[in-house]
Design an enzyme around this catalytic site. Structure first.
Site, PDB file in Angstrom:
ATOM      1  CE  LYS A  13      46.225  -1.970  53.262  1.00  0.00           C
ATOM      2  NZ  LYS A  13      46.892  -3.191  53.422  1.00  0.00           N
ATOM      3  NE  ARG A  88      43.142  -1.902  58.652  1.00  0.00           N
ATOM      4  CZ  ARG A  88      44.281  -1.253  58.509  1.00  0.00           C
ATOM      5  NH1 ARG A  88      44.396  -0.189  57.724  1.00  0.00           N
ATOM      6  NH2 ARG A  88      45.465  -1.830  59.086  1.00  0.00           N
ATOM      7  NE  ARG A 127      55.809  -3.534  56.395  1.00  0.00           N
ATOM      8  CZ  ARG A 127      54.357  -3.433  56.399  1.00  0.00           C
ATOM      9  NH1 ARG A 127      53.995  -2.978  55.424  1.00  0.00           N
ATOM     10  NH2 ARG A 127      53.653  -3.831  57.391  1.00  0.00           N
ATOM     11  NE  ARG A 160      54.035  -1.268  59.992  1.00  0.00           N
ATOM     12  CZ  ARG A 160      52.985  -1.283  59.340  1.00  0.00           C
ATOM     13  NH1 ARG A 160      53.248  -0.719  58.239  1.00  0.00           N
ATOM     14  NH2 ARG A 160      51.981  -1.798  59.528  1.00  0.00           N
ATOM     15  NE  ARG A 171      49.504  -5.591  60.818  1.00  0.00           N
ATOM     16  CZ  ARG A 171      50.742  -5.464  59.984  1.00  0.00           C
ATOM     17  NH1 ARG A 171      51.964  -5.997  60.600  1.00  0.00           N
ATOM     18  NH2 ARG A 171      50.691  -4.871  58.806  1.00  0.00           N
TER      19      ARG A 171
HETATM   20  P1  AP5 Z   1      53.234  -2.671  51.816  1.00  0.00           P
HETATM   21  O1  AP5 Z   1      53.096  -1.895  50.429  1.00  0.00           O
HETATM   22  O2  AP5 Z   1      53.950  -2.086  53.015  1.00  0.00           O
HETATM   23  O3  AP5 Z   1      51.795  -3.590  52.052  1.00  0.00           O
HETATM   24  P2  AP5 Z   1      50.422  -3.011  52.797  1.00  0.00           P
HETATM   25  O4  AP5 Z   1      49.274  -3.685  52.313  1.00  0.00           O
HETATM   26  O5  AP5 Z   1      50.530  -1.347  52.839  1.00  0.00           O
HETATM   27  O6  AP5 Z   1      50.663  -3.514  54.232  1.00  0.00           O
HETATM   28  P3  AP5 Z   1      50.685  -2.750  55.678  1.00  0.00           P
HETATM   29  O7  AP5 Z   1      51.103  -3.923  56.750  1.00  0.00           O
HETATM   30  O8  AP5 Z   1      51.333  -1.481  55.678  1.00  0.00           O
HETATM   31  O9  AP5 Z   1      48.881  -2.798  55.833  1.00  0.00           O
HETATM   32  P4  AP5 Z   1      48.320  -2.579  57.287  1.00  0.00           P
HETATM   33  O10 AP5 Z   1      46.924  -2.519  56.450  1.00  0.00           O
HETATM   34  O11 AP5 Z   1      48.478  -3.875  57.945  1.00  0.00           O
HETATM   35  O12 AP5 Z   1      48.912  -1.595  57.938  1.00  0.00           O
HETATM   36  P5  AP5 Z   1      48.890  -0.107  58.401  1.00  0.00           P
HETATM   37  O13 AP5 Z   1      49.849   0.592  58.213  1.00  0.00           O
HETATM   38  O14 AP5 Z   1      47.386   0.370  57.445  1.00  0.00           O
HETATM   39  O15 AP5 Z   1      54.044  -4.100  51.222  1.00  0.00           O
HETATM   40  C1  AP5 Z   1      54.395  -4.959  52.296  1.00  0.00           C
HETATM   41  C2  AP5 Z   1      55.945  -5.708  52.116  1.00  0.00           C
HETATM   42  O16 AP5 Z   1      55.798  -6.293  50.673  1.00  0.00           O
HETATM   43  C3  AP5 Z   1      56.794  -4.539  51.717  1.00  0.00           C
HETATM   44  O17 AP5 Z   1      58.020  -4.948  52.181  1.00  0.00           O
HETATM   45  C4  AP5 Z   1      56.925  -4.359  50.242  1.00  0.00           C
HETATM   46  O18 AP5 Z   1      58.316  -3.803  49.635  1.00  0.00           O
HETATM   47  C5  AP5 Z   1      56.639  -5.530  49.745  1.00  0.00           C
HETATM   48  N1  AP5 Z   1      55.845  -5.617  48.503  1.00  0.00           N
HETATM   49  C6  AP5 Z   1      54.796  -4.897  48.026  1.00  0.00           C
HETATM   50  N2  AP5 Z   1      54.124  -5.034  46.964  1.00  0.00           N
HETATM   51  C7  AP5 Z   1      54.884  -6.325  46.651  1.00  0.00           C
HETATM   52  C8  AP5 Z   1      54.750  -7.095  45.416  1.00  0.00           C
HETATM   53  N3  AP5 Z   1      53.672  -7.014  44.432  1.00  0.00           N
HETATM   54  N4  AP5 Z   1      55.632  -8.271  45.215  1.00  0.00           N
HETATM   55  C9  AP5 Z   1      56.585  -8.259  46.027  1.00  0.00           C
HETATM   56  N5  AP5 Z   1      56.847  -7.385  47.124  1.00  0.00           N
HETATM   57  C10 AP5 Z   1      55.986  -6.584  47.396  1.00  0.00           C
HETATM   58  O19 AP5 Z   1      48.082  -0.241  59.733  1.00  0.00           O
HETATM   59  C11 AP5 Z   1      48.773  -0.589  60.776  1.00  0.00           C
HETATM   60  C12 AP5 Z   1      47.848  -0.578  62.047  1.00  0.00           C
HETATM   61  O20 AP5 Z   1      47.397   0.743  62.349  1.00  0.00           O
HETATM   62  C13 AP5 Z   1      46.794  -1.467  62.108  1.00  0.00           C
HETATM   63  O21 AP5 Z   1      47.308  -2.894  62.509  1.00  0.00           O
HETATM   64  C14 AP5 Z   1      45.772  -0.886  63.047  1.00  0.00           C
HETATM   65  O22 AP5 Z   1      46.089  -0.962  64.434  1.00  0.00           O
HETATM   66  C15 AP5 Z   1      46.340   0.629  62.864  1.00  0.00           C
HETATM   67  N6  AP5 Z   1      45.188   1.298  61.833  1.00  0.00           N
HETATM   68  C16 AP5 Z   1      45.484   1.510  60.665  1.00  0.00           C
HETATM   69  N7  AP5 Z   1      44.345   1.997  59.844  1.00  0.00           N
HETATM   70  C17 AP5 Z   1      43.331   1.844  60.771  1.00  0.00           C
HETATM   71  C18 AP5 Z   1      41.812   1.993  60.515  1.00  0.00           C
HETATM   72  N8  AP5 Z   1      41.399   2.576  59.500  1.00  0.00           N
HETATM   73  N9  AP5 Z   1      41.085   1.667  61.591  1.00  0.00           N
HETATM   74  C19 AP5 Z   1      41.674   0.984  62.725  1.00  0.00           C
HETATM   75  N10 AP5 Z   1      42.931   0.895  62.724  1.00  0.00           N
HETATM   76  C20 AP5 Z   1      43.849   1.232  61.951  1.00  0.00           C
END
Ligand code: AP5
Length: 214
Positions: A13, A88, A127, A160, A171
Site C-alpha cells: 500500500k 481499518r 523491509r 520497523r 498483524r
Molecule cells: P509496503 O509498501 O511498506 O507495504 P504496506 O502494505 O504499506 O505494509 P505496512 O506494513 O506498512 O502496512 P500496515 O497496514 O501493516 O502498516 P501501517 O503502517 O499502516 O511494502 C512492504 C515491503 O514490501 C517493503 O519492503 C517494500 O519495499 C516491498 N514491496 C512492496 N511492494 C512490492 C512488490 N510489488 N514486490 C516486491 N516487493 C514489494 O500500520 C502500522 C500500525 O499502526 C498498525 O499495525 C496499527 O497498530 C496502527 N494503525 C495504522 N493505521 C491504523 C488504523 N487506521 N486503525 C488502527 N490502527 C492503525
C-alpha cells in the site's frame, strides 16, 4: 479524487501510494506514518498508540479518526487524498463517510491490493525503513543504492519494531479479524476495485492506475 488503499500488512500500500501521490500531486494520508511520527515525537497520541502498534494490534478507532479529521482540516477537504491504512474497521469507514459527507465530499474509489499471506510475510521480513524520513526499501526486492542508507535522505535504515516475526503474525491475524470485513462493506457500496498485490511493483502500479481510470 478521494481514494482508499486497502490490503493486508505488506501488500505494498505504502509503496504504491508514495509513487501515485508523487506523480499525480495527491495528498498521502497514511495513519501508520502519522502514528509513527507521534511515537517519535513522544506526544500524548504517540504514548497511547505505541503499545498497540508494537504488538501488532489496532490503535483505538477514536484515536485514528481524530488524527485523520485534524489532517483533513489542515489539508483542506476539497483536496485529492489517498488514505493508506485507513479505514481499518467498519466503524472507521462509517466515520470517514460521515466526515466527507458533512464537507460535501465522498470517496471515489477503494483499491484492494489482494495479497497472499506468504508474500506479505516475505516482504515484511525483508523491509528496511528509514529512521529519518520513513521511506521503505526491501533487502532483496527493492534494495537501497548503498547498504543501510536511505536513497531519499541519506538516513539510517532499520527494521520497523512491528516487522519482527511475532508482531507480523499478529498483524495478519488482526487484519483477518478486523479489517477483512471492509471488503464486503465497500463491495456493497460499489466502490471496490481488486488489484493483485502479489505482482512486481511496476505491474501493480500499472493496474492501480487502470483501476483508477488514470
Ligand atoms: P509496503 O509498501 O511498506 O507495504 P504496506 O502494505 O504499506 O505494509 P505496512 O506494513 O506498512 O502496512 P500496515 O497496514 O501493516 O502498516 P501501517 O503502517 O499502516 O511494502 C512492504 C515491503 O514490501 C517493503 O519492503 C517494500 O519495499 C516491498 N514491496 C512492496 N511492494 C512490492 C512488490 N510489488 N514486490 C516486491 N516487493 C514489494 O500500520 C502500522 C500500525 O499502526 C498498525 O499495525 C496499527 O497498530 C496502527 N494503525 C495504522 N493505521 C491504523 C488504523 N487506521 N486503525 C488502527 N490502527 C492503525
Amino acid at each position: 479524487m478521494k481514494v482508499v488503499f486497502l490490503g493486508p500488512p505488506g501488500a505494498g500500500k505504502g509503496t504504491q501510494a508514495v509513487r501515485l501521490c508523487r506523480e499525480e500531486g495527491i495528498t498521502h494520508m497514511s495513519t501508520g506514518e502519522m502514528l509513527r511520527e507521534a511515537v517519535k515525537a513522544g506526544s500524548e497520541v504517540g504514548l497511547k498508540a505505541k503499545s498497540y502498534m508494537d504488538s501488532g494490534a489496532l490503535v483505538p478507532d477514536e484515536v485514528v479518526i481524530e488524527i485523520i479529521e485534524e489532517k483533513l482540516n489542515q489539508t483542506g477537504w476539497e483536496e485529492s487524498c489517498l488514505f493508506d491504512g485507513f479505514p481499518r474497521t467498519v466503524a472507521q469507514a462509517r466515520a470517514l463517510e460521515e466526515m466527507l459527507k458533512s464537507h460535501g465530499s465522498a470517496l471515489d474509489h477503494v483499491i484492494y491490493l489482494e495479497t497472499s499471506p506468504e508474500v506479505a510475510v516475505e516482504r515484511l521480513g525483508g523491509r528496511l525503513t528509514c529512521r529519518n524520513c520513513g521511506a521503505n526499501f526491501h533487502i532483496r526486492n527493492m534494495p537501497p543504492r548503498r547498504a543501510g542508507v536511505c536513497d531519499e535522505c541519506g538516513g539510517e535504515l532499520c527494521q520497523r519494531d512491528d516487522d519482527r516475526p511475532e508482531s507480523v503474525q499478529n498483524r495478519l491475524k488482526v487484519y483477518e479479524a478486523q479489517t477483512a470485513d471492509l471488503i464486503n462493506y465497500y463491495v456493497k457500496k460499489g466502490l471496490l476495485r481488486r488489484v493483485s498485490g502479489d505482482l512486481q511493483a511496476d505491474q501493480v502500479y500499472t493496474k492501480v492506475r487502470e483501476a483508477l481510470g488514470l
